[in-house]
Structure formats: C-alpha cells, structure tokens
Scaffold this active site. Sequence first.
Site, PDB file in Angstrom:
ATOM      1  N   ARG A  56       0.832  -1.293  -0.019  1.00 13.81           N
ATOM      2  CA  ARG A  56      -0.139   0.059   0.105  1.00 13.81           C
ATOM      3  C   ARG A  56       0.856   1.403   0.022  1.00 13.81           C
ATOM      4  NH1 ARG A  56      -2.935   2.598   4.627  1.00 13.81           N
ATOM      5  NH2 ARG A  56      -4.403   3.925   4.003  1.00 13.81           N
ATOM      6  N   HIS A  60       0.851   3.940  -2.928  1.00 12.64           N
ATOM      7  CA  HIS A  60       0.135   5.308  -2.656  1.00 12.64           C
ATOM      8  C   HIS A  60       1.257   6.337  -2.862  1.00 12.64           C
ATOM      9  CE1 HIS A  60      -3.855   5.001  -0.287  1.00 12.64           C
ATOM     10  NE2 HIS A  60      -3.422   3.736  -1.002  1.00 12.64           N
ATOM     11  N   HIS A 189      -5.667  -6.163  -3.976  1.00 13.55           N
ATOM     12  CA  HIS A 189      -6.717  -6.093  -2.828  1.00 13.55           C
ATOM     13  C   HIS A 189      -6.674  -7.362  -2.235  1.00 13.55           C
ATOM     14  CE1 HIS A 189      -8.165  -1.942  -3.896  1.00 13.55           C
ATOM     15  NE2 HIS A 189      -7.739  -1.818  -2.585  1.00 13.55           N
ATOM     16  N   TRP A 205     -10.362  -8.822   2.127  1.00  8.82           N
ATOM     17  CA  TRP A 205     -11.061  -8.995   0.764  1.00  8.82           C
ATOM     18  C   TRP A 205     -11.076 -10.361   0.445  1.00  8.82           C
ATOM     19  CZ3 TRP A 205      -7.942  -4.513   1.360  1.00  8.82           C
ATOM     20  CH2 TRP A 205      -8.755  -3.276   1.199  1.00  8.82           C
TER      21      TRP A 205
END
Length: 237
Positions: A56, A60, A189, A205
Amino acid sequence: GVPAVITGAVVAGAVVAASDVAQAKEASAIVDYDKVRESIETIIEDDPDMGPTLVRLAWHTSGTWDEKKLTGGSNGGTQRFAPESDFGANAGLHIARNALEPVKKANPGISYGDLWTLAGKVVIEETGGPKIEWHSGRVDKEDGSSCPPDGTLPDADKGSEPATIQHVRDIFYRMGFNDREIVALLGAHALGRCHPEASGYSGPWTFAPTTFSNSYYTELLNTKWTPKKWDGPFQYE
C-alpha cells in the site's frame, strides 16, 4: 505502482534536474540492493501482516502520478512530509514508513522513493505474485514543497455508485491507465485488509490476505456478500 519512466531528465514519473539524475546514479552505485531486499524479506517474515501495508505504501507513493503534467509519483519520496503524510488516503502508512526506517539508516545511499517502491516489489514477489521489473534512480526531495495536492488518490466512496465509478476512472485515467488495467490493479486487494482507523472500513477482501493470488476476483464473483451489521460505514461482508 506506476512504472518508472526514465527518458532524458525524467526519472520515475517526475521531471528532475540533470544534476539530480547524476546524484541518483552515484548514490545507487553504492547501495547493496541484495542486502536491502534481504532486510525487507526479514520484515515480512517477522510480521507477515506488514507485507500488504508495504505494498500500500508503494502504491500510494506512486499513485499521485499525473501523466500529462509529469508531476507526483514515487520520485521525491515526498510522502514523508506534510501535507502528503497527513492525507486521509495515507492514514496508517506511517507504520510502513517506520518499519522501513532501519533499512534506510543501514543503507543511506538508497532514496526513500526507491526503498518504498522496492519494498512493494519484494512483497508481491515473496507472497506469490509475479516478478516485477524495477529500476533505481528516484531522487528524494528535501522538503514538502513539491507534495502533490490532496485528492490525487482514490476514495472508497463518493456518495453513489456512479459517482464512485467515475471518481476511480478519473484517478486512474490521470495516471494513464485504461479500464482493463484498472481492474487488473484492483486485484492487489487480494493482499491486506481494511482497518477502521485508516479507512473506516473493516476486514479483509479474501480469506488469505497475505498471499498474492487472483482470489480477489474469484471471491468477488463467487462469494455471497451481505451487508455488514456494524456501526461503521456501509459495506458488505
């Protein structure tokens, strides 16, 4: 993350001075990347749940890229500065940045932009994902004056399904991706889970959140999803 583009004075998604390119090459030459990789592997061996958080972070720091303006992206390592570090979309990523700080101190020649994106590559490969081509050369900025504006990363909910879909497209189109590529990237994800303190949502998820696979898609299509009964924002489980 967004692929690094090195053409002339363009390095990893941002225009930089030729002197900075030379500086990056000089610094990269003294970095033992095998050693850095081993250190990242040790982090996720000691704490498997840290792996998805590192992915992540890599995403990002890359996902602020603007293909037309040649701004944002992983070059500069600006997420360590406010206001970018305080963006709502980056909530909780201080955990990943802090986890990599000892690696940076042990390998001062590597830039934060290189370290964070390399960490994402290593995690994906070590959790069962494909081999990813990666290049060093990102040059750290000295302050937050070149941080991208807030709102350059995707939000989970824009109030309605059509608005959310259009928002996601706007964000990814700005980076140069098409719909097929957006769907492919969403498959990441399969790793990780939602944390209420970061996104407001809760839960993974998939049933194997530390394994990179296509289970994000298979479970999305084959699992019976029902509204979650809780005090948080509307979501399925």
